[in-house]
Design a protein around this motif. Sequence first.
Motif, PDB file in Angstrom:
ATOM      1  N   GLU A 288       0.810  -1.212   0.000  1.00 16.26           N
ATOM      2  CA  GLU A 288       0.000   0.000   0.000  1.00 16.26           C
ATOM      3  C   GLU A 288       0.847   1.267   0.000  1.00 16.26           C
ATOM      4  O   GLU A 288       0.533   2.246  -0.690  1.00 16.26           O
ATOM      5  CB  GLU A 288      -0.947   0.018   1.218  1.00 16.26           C
ATOM      6  CG  GLU A 288      -2.045  -1.015   1.166  1.00 16.26           C
ATOM      7  CD  GLU A 288      -1.646  -2.328   1.824  1.00 16.26           C
ATOM      8  OE1 GLU A 288      -0.429  -2.559   2.003  1.00 16.26           O
ATOM      9  OE2 GLU A 288      -2.541  -3.129   2.161  1.00 16.26           O
TER      10      GLU A 288
ATOM     11  N   CYS B 145      -3.580  -4.200  -8.902  1.00 14.93           N
ATOM     12  CA  CYS B 145      -2.792  -3.039  -8.490  1.00 14.93           C
ATOM     13  C   CYS B 145      -3.139  -1.797  -9.314  1.00 14.93           C
ATOM     14  O   CYS B 145      -3.010  -0.677  -8.814  1.00 14.93           O
ATOM     15  CB  CYS B 145      -1.295  -3.351  -8.586  1.00 14.93           C
ATOM     16  SG  CYS B 145      -0.713  -4.465  -7.278  1.00 14.93           S
TER      17      CYS B 145
ATOM     18  N   ALA C 107      -6.016  -0.370  -7.479  1.00 17.99           N
ATOM     19  CA  ALA C 107      -5.557   0.230  -6.227  1.00 17.99           C
ATOM     20  C   ALA C 107      -4.811   1.534  -6.488  1.00 17.99           C
ATOM     21  O   ALA C 107      -4.941   2.498  -5.724  1.00 17.99           O
ATOM     22  CB  ALA C 107      -4.668  -0.751  -5.476  1.00 17.99           C
TER      23      ALA C 107
ATOM     24  N   LEU D 102      -5.589   3.819   3.223  1.00 16.16           N
ATOM     25  CA  LEU D 102      -4.852   2.572   3.403  1.00 16.16           C
ATOM     26  C   LEU D 102      -5.801   1.402   3.620  1.00 16.16           C
ATOM     27  O   LEU D 102      -5.595   0.311   3.067  1.00 16.16           O
ATOM     28  CB  LEU D 102      -3.906   2.695   4.594  1.00 16.16           C
ATOM     29  CG  LEU D 102      -2.628   3.508   4.368  1.00 16.16           C
ATOM     30  CD1 LEU D 102      -1.921   3.757   5.698  1.00 16.16           C
ATOM     31  CD2 LEU D 102      -1.703   2.796   3.403  1.00 16.16           C
TER      32      LEU D 102
ATOM     33  N   LEU E 252      -7.359   0.533   0.257  1.00 17.57           N
ATOM     34  CA  LEU E 252      -6.397  -0.150  -0.604  1.00 17.57           C
ATOM     35  C   LEU E 252      -6.191  -1.581  -0.147  1.00 17.57           C
ATOM     36  O   LEU E 252      -6.107  -2.509  -0.956  1.00 17.57           O
ATOM     37  CB  LEU E 252      -5.060   0.596  -0.602  1.00 17.57           C
ATOM     38  CG  LEU E 252      -5.014   1.915  -1.356  1.00 17.57           C
ATOM     39  CD1 LEU E 252      -3.662   2.582  -1.139  1.00 17.57           C
ATOM     40  CD2 LEU E 252      -5.285   1.732  -2.828  1.00 17.57           C
ATOM     41  N   GLY E 253      -6.108  -1.792   1.155  1.00 15.14           N
ATOM     42  CA  GLY E 253      -5.894  -3.133   1.675  1.00 15.14           C
ATOM     43  C   GLY E 253      -7.082  -4.047   1.511  1.00 15.14           C
ATOM     44  O   GLY E 253      -6.958  -5.261   1.646  1.00 15.14           O
TER      45      GLY E 253
END
Length: 229
Positions: free
Chosen positions: A9, A38, A41, A74, A77-78
């Motif tokens: 991240e 990705c 993300a 974060l 994204l996770g």
Amino acid sequence: MNPRHHLHESTLIGYAAGALAPAMAIVASAHLEQCAHCRRAAREAEGFGAALLDQAHNDPLPQARRDALRAQMLARLGSQDDPAETIATPHPRRETSPAPVAPDADRLPHALQPYFGSSYRALRWRWMAPGVHCLRAADMPSLIMLRIAPGKSLPMHSHGRSELTHILQGAYNDSLGLFAPGDVADLDQDVEHQPVTAPGVPCICVSALDAPLVFSGWLARKIQRFVKL
């Protein structure tokens, strides 16, 4: 290609903010070309970054609020574990993450072509050690490509700071699992590992280092001055 190992991240945030070192950003771009997870993300990070920049420009936020927004980014994204998930961008933005590139067995990822050329067959490898050949980008010595023979065990090592390695062909195993084409190893100084390439075909990867590797064995440390890793 369905990568199982992704960018961290913090790397995605640095990439979206333009804060990665040049060699790291190039390897990240090569991975993004081949990893839909990705790419989504990265778009999420870009959208949050644009929103934060606009908010900071128009109405500066207290530090506590900035920290809360960063933690929210974060967490989101996770949570991107479903490859089919569609992410809505929370703010208009200019597209900066690489678009997917159709696979071609002899073509390098677009992000690497300015530094190594477009064709695997045209690469002029240089001997580094038995079973190991390398290429360094002419104007960026911290950006290297490696070709490692099948079944080759590399010396145990950790990292002075960070290492970002994207697998192009072949595969290797280490304590973190199997890394196959499309996977990326996003490592820091806390990781010590000993990659062993899989049987069958050579493992070709591209790596960016922001500090020399830290080898455990005395022989590897002596050789390090010559191979400059």
